[in-house]
Scaffold this active site. Structure first.
Site: not given
Ligand code: GLN
Length: 481
Positions: A75, A150, A174
């Site tokens: 990532k 994400s 994410s």
């Molecule tokens: N979707 C969650 C957020 O927007 C989690 C994101 C993540 O785990 N990096 O914060």
């Protein structure tokens, strides 16, 4: 089955002399390119390594490890020393880190090769990968839909058969949420299990590097490799890594599975509820005891997370000032430079979080918001600790309330987007290990089931997941370019 869908298949091809590590790398690279051709590119990758293995590894000489010679994806919020690390943001466009993350170094030391860096929501803020400054990633199984986020790029890279395993990061869901949307396995380890050194900070008390793969076993192999104390991360713990070989010692017979009432009610797609029930029935048939449990503070998890995470993010993101990293806007004086750099460098969601977080931390509001959220976080943790102390080995629940949604469907509605993490944020708030495995499909879209285990119980969690995989027998459709 493609040789790029599991560590075992990739290693077998190398060991059998079908191709060498350079050949395998070229194959993966070619596939990544092909999937980006046409008018609806998957766009899993933001950058690809030009050179494969520096010294060509011949069959038989690649070392015996399961990762030797295998290409994998990282990532783009995890530092690598050759490719850029942009975090999906304009503010880090072209930024190349002077060092690699500990997790990446450990994988490379085991012989794995970084194929490329994967697309993500900007600074990992989002649930669809639509917040990337470089355009969205598409779900390989249905290109009109989001892959989740994400870590959408890493997930799409695995689900499309480009690499067998990839690293993502989880602050609130994410890794598990995109894994559920794309029909693969996603593992978030216990907080402190894997060094965060080189993982660009979003919310430091929640962040953890996670793993995307097609099976619990492959995830276990990667986890074993990247786990353990690191002098560069004071929150990493000195504990023996979970062993992939230990998965075989775990059995469903005798296991106690807790199903939280609060995760099975309002807002959950009925068809997902049915798949959860079917999975539990299969677990019972294999000798597990299934019992209903209660996590009474569940309703506060999303509000709590959306105070804690933005607060920590607002502090962590203060370092992007145009002086130290990446992009700098031209300006007349230093204040103007900060404002223009941050104004043009950050996207809308990141700005929203910085504003929310700065407000929650400001004098006079700190007690009312951040401190209060920390109290709620403790109450949520107590719910879990009580259930585990009551003899529950693992909690099983849906990963997401719905299958993958359409591109654009929730983009203008941040609150609806936040709700897609309603079942995943608690494990991050509490710090426990958690993972998603595919349990079936609804209208041709994959659905994930989530396991949550006590702190440091990854071996048991992964072992039970491996047993469930056998009961469920989910087959991910092959993706054609
Ligand atoms: N979707 C969650 C957020 O927007 C989690 C994101 C993540 O785990 N990096 O914060």
């Amino acid at each position: 089955m493609s040789i790029l869908t599991s560590l075992g298949a990739a290693r077998a091809a190398l060991d059998g002399g079908e191709l060498d590590a350079a050949g395998l790398f070229a194959l993966a690279r070619e596939r990544a390119r092909k999937l980006d051709d046409g008018d609806r590119p998957i766009r899993a990758f933001l950058s690809l390594s030009k050179n494969g293995p520096s010294a060509p590894i011949k069959a038989g000489s690649a070392g015996d490890g399961p990762l030797a010679g295998v290409p994998l994806a990282i990532k783009d919020n995890i530092c690598t020393s050759e490719l850029p690390t942009t975090c999906g943001s304009r503010i880090l466009e072209g930024y190349v880190s002077p060092y690699a993350a500990t997790a990446v170094r450990r994988l490379e030391a085991a012989g794995a090769r970084v194929l490329g860096k994967t697309n993500c929501d900007e600074f990992a803020m989002g649930s669809s990968t639509e917040n990337s400054a470089y355009g969205p990633t598409r779900n390989p199984l249905d290109r009109d839909r989001v892959p989740g986020g994400s870590s959408g790029g890493s997930t799409a890279a695995v689900a499309s058969g480009t690499v067998p395993v990839a690293l993502g990061s989880s602050t609130g869901g994410s890794v598990r949420q995109p894994a559920a949307f794309c029909g693969i396995v996603g593992v978030k380890p216990t907080y402190g299990r894997v060094s965060r050194y080189g993982l660009v900070a979003f919310a430091s008390s929640l962040d953890q590097i996670g793993i995307l793969s097609r099976s619990a076993r492959d995830a276990a192999v990667v986890l074993e490799c990247i786990s353990g104390f690191d002098a560069y991360d004071s929150t990493s713990q000195d504990r023996p890594p979970p062993r992939a070989a230990a998965l075989d010692d775990v059995d469903l017979a005798g296991a106690v599975i807790g199903v939280p009432t609060e995760y099975m009610g309002q807002g959950l797609d009925d068809r997902i509820a049915t798949l959860i029930e079917e999975t539990l029935a299969a677990a019972s048939a294999a000798g597990a005891t299934v019992k209903e449990v209660s996590l009474p503070h569940t309703a506060y998890a999303i509000p709590c997370y959306y105070v804690v995470a933005p607060a920590e993010a607002s502090s962590n993101l203060a370092r992007y000032d145009g002086v130290r990293y990446g992009f700098r806007a031209s300006a007349s004086d230093i204040r103007d430079m900060y404002e223009k750099t941050r104004g043009a460098g950050f996207g809308a969601e990141v700005k929203r979080r910085i504003m929310l977080g700065t407000y929650a931390l400001s004098a006079g509001y700190y007690e009312a918001y951040y401190l209060r959220a920390q109290h709620v976080r403790h109450a949520i943790a107590d719910d879990f600790l009580r259930v585990f102390a009551d003899g529950v080995d693992v909690i099983f629940a849906p990963t997401t309330p719905t299958p993958a949604f359409l591109l654009g469907e929730k983009f203008e509605d941040p609150y609806a987007m936040y709700l897609s993490d309603v079942y995943t944020v608690s494990a991050n708030l509490v710090g426990i290990p958690s993972m998603s495995i595919p349990i079936g499909e609804v209208d041709g879209l994959p659905v994930g089931g989530q396991l949550m285990a006590p702190h440091w119980e990854e071996e048991r969690m992964l072992g039970l997941a491996a047993r469930l995989e056998r009961q469920i027998d989910f087959e991910l459709p092959e993706v054609s370019p």
